[in-house]
Write an enzyme that holds these catalytic residues in place. Structure first.
Site, PDB file in Angstrom:
ATOM      1  N   LYS A 172       0.807  -1.229   0.000  1.00  0.00           N
ATOM      2  CA  LYS A 172       0.000   0.000   0.000  1.00  0.00           C
ATOM      3  C   LYS A 172       0.840   1.279   0.000  1.00  0.00           C
ATOM      4  O   LYS A 172       0.416   2.306  -0.512  1.00  0.00           O
ATOM      5  CB  LYS A 172      -0.945   0.002   1.194  1.00  0.00           C
ATOM      6  CG  LYS A 172      -2.088  -0.987   1.015  1.00  0.00           C
ATOM      7  CD  LYS A 172      -3.247  -0.670   1.914  1.00  0.00           C
ATOM      8  CE  LYS A 172      -4.475  -1.481   1.546  1.00  0.00           C
ATOM      9  NZ  LYS A 172      -4.313  -2.924   1.885  1.00  0.00           N
TER      10      LYS A 172
ATOM     11  N   GLU B  75      -9.613   7.084   3.485  1.00  0.00           N
ATOM     12  CA  GLU B  75     -10.489   6.135   4.145  1.00  0.00           C
ATOM     13  C   GLU B  75      -9.637   4.941   4.560  1.00  0.00           C
ATOM     14  O   GLU B  75      -8.568   4.708   3.995  1.00  0.00           O
ATOM     15  CB  GLU B  75     -11.578   5.653   3.175  1.00  0.00           C
ATOM     16  CG  GLU B  75     -11.182   4.485   2.246  1.00  0.00           C
ATOM     17  CD  GLU B  75     -10.060   4.792   1.245  1.00  0.00           C
ATOM     18  OE1 GLU B  75      -9.806   5.986   0.992  1.00  0.00           O
ATOM     19  OE2 GLU B  75      -9.443   3.833   0.752  1.00  0.00           O
TER      20      GLU B  75
ATOM     21  N   SER C  94       1.271  -9.931  -0.969  1.00  0.00           N
ATOM     22  CA  SER C  94       0.994  -8.495  -0.874  1.00  0.00           C
ATOM     23  C   SER C  94       1.376  -7.885   0.469  1.00  0.00           C
ATOM     24  O   SER C  94       1.681  -6.697   0.553  1.00  0.00           O
ATOM     25  CB  SER C  94      -0.489  -8.234  -1.157  1.00  0.00           C
ATOM     26  OG  SER C  94      -1.301  -9.063  -0.340  1.00  0.00           O
TER      27      SER C  94
HETATM   28  C1  LIG Z   1      -5.210  -3.849   1.510  1.00  0.00           C
HETATM   29  C2  LIG Z   1      -4.553  -5.129   1.224  1.00  0.00           C
HETATM   30  C3  LIG Z   1      -4.948  -5.955   0.149  1.00  0.00           C
HETATM   31  C4  LIG Z   1      -6.143  -5.638  -0.709  1.00  0.00           C
HETATM   32  O1  LIG Z   1      -6.052  -4.480  -1.449  1.00  0.00           O
HETATM   33  P1  LIG Z   1      -5.814  -4.449  -3.003  1.00  0.00           P
HETATM   34  O2  LIG Z   1      -6.056  -3.041  -3.381  1.00  0.00           O
HETATM   35  O3  LIG Z   1      -6.768  -5.391  -3.655  1.00  0.00           O
HETATM   36  O4  LIG Z   1      -4.408  -4.867  -3.249  1.00  0.00           O
HETATM   37  C5  LIG Z   1      -4.251  -7.106  -0.090  1.00  0.00           C
HETATM   38  N1  LIG Z   1      -3.206  -7.470   0.675  1.00  0.00           N
HETATM   39  C6  LIG Z   1      -2.791  -6.718   1.710  1.00  0.00           C
HETATM   40  C7  LIG Z   1      -1.633  -7.178   2.527  1.00  0.00           C
HETATM   41  C8  LIG Z   1      -3.445  -5.524   2.019  1.00  0.00           C
HETATM   42  O5  LIG Z   1      -3.018  -4.793   3.064  1.00  0.00           O
END
Ligand SMILES: *Cc1c(COP(=O)(O)O)cnc(C)c1O
Length: 396
Positions: free
Chosen positions: A90, A112, A379
Site C-alpha cells: 500500500k 479512508e 501483498s
Molecule cells: C489492503 C490489502 C490488500 C487488498 O487491497 P488491493 O487493493 O486489492 O491490493 C491485499 N493485501 C494486503 C496485505 C493488504 O493490506
C-alpha cells in the site's frame, strides 16, 4: 494503447467512469488533467524512485520458493511486497499520491481505511511530507483494528470514527469523499486501492506497476526470461493485482489469476466478499463496476476473515479483465486461505497477510507444468493478523 487499457473517457469497456457530485467535478478534472503529466515528469520520477528505494525498501525480493515449488511440482517465485516498509504494497501508492498532491499545491490529505493498513500507509507518508492527515474509519473497524488506530495517531493523523451506515469501510469512504467535497481547494483524497472515479483506478495501477516492472527485471536475471507462465495475486479493490499484472496485460503468454475472498460461502452472498463471483453491475464510490448488493440495489455488507478484502466493490479494471476473460478470477474460502497461510509458514518461514494467503490458496486449484514459472505476489506480512491466526489455529 491496448485493448485492455483504459480509454480516454476513463472506461475499461463498460466499467469505470466518474460518477461524482458536481462539487467534486473541479477536483477530479484537475487530477485527470494533471496526473499523467506529473507522473511522467523526470523530476517527479527521480523523487518517487529515490523514496521507493531508500524509504519503502524497493526493489522487494523475488524469491524462488524451493519447498513450495517442490510441493506443487513447478517453479514458484514469490514477489515479496510483505518486505515493504509498513508491511504491504500500500505504501507504493500512498507515496506516489502524496508526491503528486504536493505538486498540485495541496496541503491537507484525507483517506479512508477499513482494516487500517491504508490509513497507516497514508499517515506514514503524511508524517514524512509534513502534511495534515485525516483518516475516516468506520467505528466498528476502529474497535476491531485498534492497533492500527494507535499507529495512525502516533504518526500524527487524526482518526475520525464514522458512525453512519454499517460503520465499516464503505461508510469511511463515503465520509472521506464528503470531507473532500467540503475542502476541495487545499485537500487531496488518497484513495487506497484501484477504485474510485476516473482517474484514480489508472493512477493507482500506475503507482503499483513498479511491482511488475521489478518482476520483469528479476525474472530476467533469475531465469533468463522476463515473463512467467502464470501470475497470481489477491484482489480486494485490486491495487496489488493491478500492479502485478500491469506490464504483462498485453502479453497473452502470461496467464493471469486473481483470488477474491469467498468468505464462508460460495452460494450465500451474505457470507462472502467475492464481488466478481456474486456482484452485479452498479455504481459504488464514483465508478461503475461489479458491486455486492441486494435485490433493491442496496450495497450489502461483505464478509471475509481477511479485513483487507471485505470491500463490496472491485476496481473497474478487474471487472473488465474478468468479463473479457483476460484474468481468471476465483473465490477462495476462509478455510482455504488459512490453510495456505499455514503451509507457506511451515514450508518457507514466511507468515503472509491473510489477504495474500488467498492468492496462495490458488496453488492447489491450478495446474502447472514442471518447467513452468509461476510468480505469486505476497501483498503483505502477517504480523497484523496474528490475533486471527492465534485464535484460528489455537496457538497457545
Ligand atoms: C489492503 C490489502 C490488500 C487488498 O487491497 P488491493 O487493493 O486489492 O491490493 C491485499 N493485501 C494486503 C496485505 C493488504 O493490506
Amino acid at each position: 494503447m491496448s485493448k485492455y487499457s483504459i480509454n480516454e473517457k476513463g472506461y475499461y469497456g463498460q466499467f469505470g467512469g466518474a460518477f461524482i457530485p458536481e462539487i467534486l467535478r473541479k477536483n477530479v478534472v484537475e487530477l485527470k488533467e494533471n496526473y499523467l503529466q506529473i507522473m511522467e515528469n523526470p523530476e517527479f520520477q527521480k523523487d518517487f524512485q529515490k523514496l521507493l528505494h531508500d524509504y519503502v525498501g524497493r526493489p522487494t525480493a523475488l524469491y524462488h520458493a524451493k519447498r513450495l515449488s517442490e510441493k506443487y511440482q513447478t517453479n514458484i517465485y514469490l514477489k515479496r511486497e510483505d518486505l515493504c516498509h509498513t508491511g504491504a504494497h500500500k505504501l507504493n501508492n500512498a507515496l506516489g499520491q502524496i508526491l503528486l498532491a504536493k505538486r498540485l499545491g495541496k496541503t491537507r490529505i484525507v483517506a479512508e481505511t477499513g482494516a487500517g493498513q491504508h490509513g497507516v500507509a497514508t499517515a506514514t507518508v503524511c508524517a514524512l511530507m509534513n502534511m495534515e492527515c485525516v483518516v475516516y474509519m468506520g467505528e466498528v473497524d476502529v474497535n476491531r483494528q485498534f492497533l492500527n488506530v494507535q499507529r495512525m495517531r502516533m504518526l500524527g493523523a487524526k482518526v475520525v470514527p464514522v458512525t453512519s451506515g454499517n460503520r465499516t469501510l464503505k461508510d469511511g469512504t463515503n465520509e472521506a469523499i464528503r470531507d473532500w467535497c467540503c475542502n476541495p481547494a487545499n485537500t487531496h483524497y488518497i484513495i487506497g486501492s484501484a477504485v474510485g472515479p476516473d482517474p484514480y483506478p489508472d493512477m493507482v495501477a500506475r503507482f503499483q506497476s513498479v511491482i511488475s516492472q521489478e518482476i520483469k527485471n528479476q525474472l530476467m536475471d533469475q531465469t533468463g526470461r522476463d515473463y512467467p507462465d502464470h501470475l497470481i495475486a489477491c484482489i480486494g479493490g485490486g491495487s496489488n493485482a493491478a500492479g502485478t499484472f500491469y506490464h504483462y496485460i498485453d502479453d497473452e503468454r502470461v496467464k493471469l489469476y486473481a483470488a477474491e475472498a469467498g468468505g464462508l460461502s460460495l452460494t450465500d452472498p451474505e457470507k462472502s466478499a467475492a464481488t466478481i463471483h456474486f456482484g452485479r453491475e452498479g455504481i459504488l464510490h464514483g465508478s461503475r463496476s461489479y458491486v455486492m448488493m441486494n435485490e433493491d440495489g442496496q450495497i450489502t455488507e461483505p464478509y471475509s476473515i481477511s479485513a483487507g478484502l471485505d470491500y463490496p466493490g472491485v476496481g473497474p479494471m478487474h471487472a473488465f479483465l474478468a468479463q473479457v476473460g483476460r484474468t481468471k478470477t476465483m473465490p477462495v474460502l476462509d478455510a482455504e486461505a488459512m490453510a495456505a497461510a499455514l503451509e507457506l509458514t511451515k514450508l518457507e518461514g514466511i507468515i503472509p497477510a491473510i489477504e495474500s494467503a488467498h492468492a496462495l490458496a490458488l496453488l492447489p486449484k491450478l495446474k502447472f507444468g514442471k518447467d513452468e514459472n509461476v510468480v505469486l505476489t505476497v501483498s503483505g506480512r502477517g504480523d497484523k493478523d496474528m490475533n486471527t491466526y492465534a485464535k484460528y489455529f489455537n496457538l497457545q
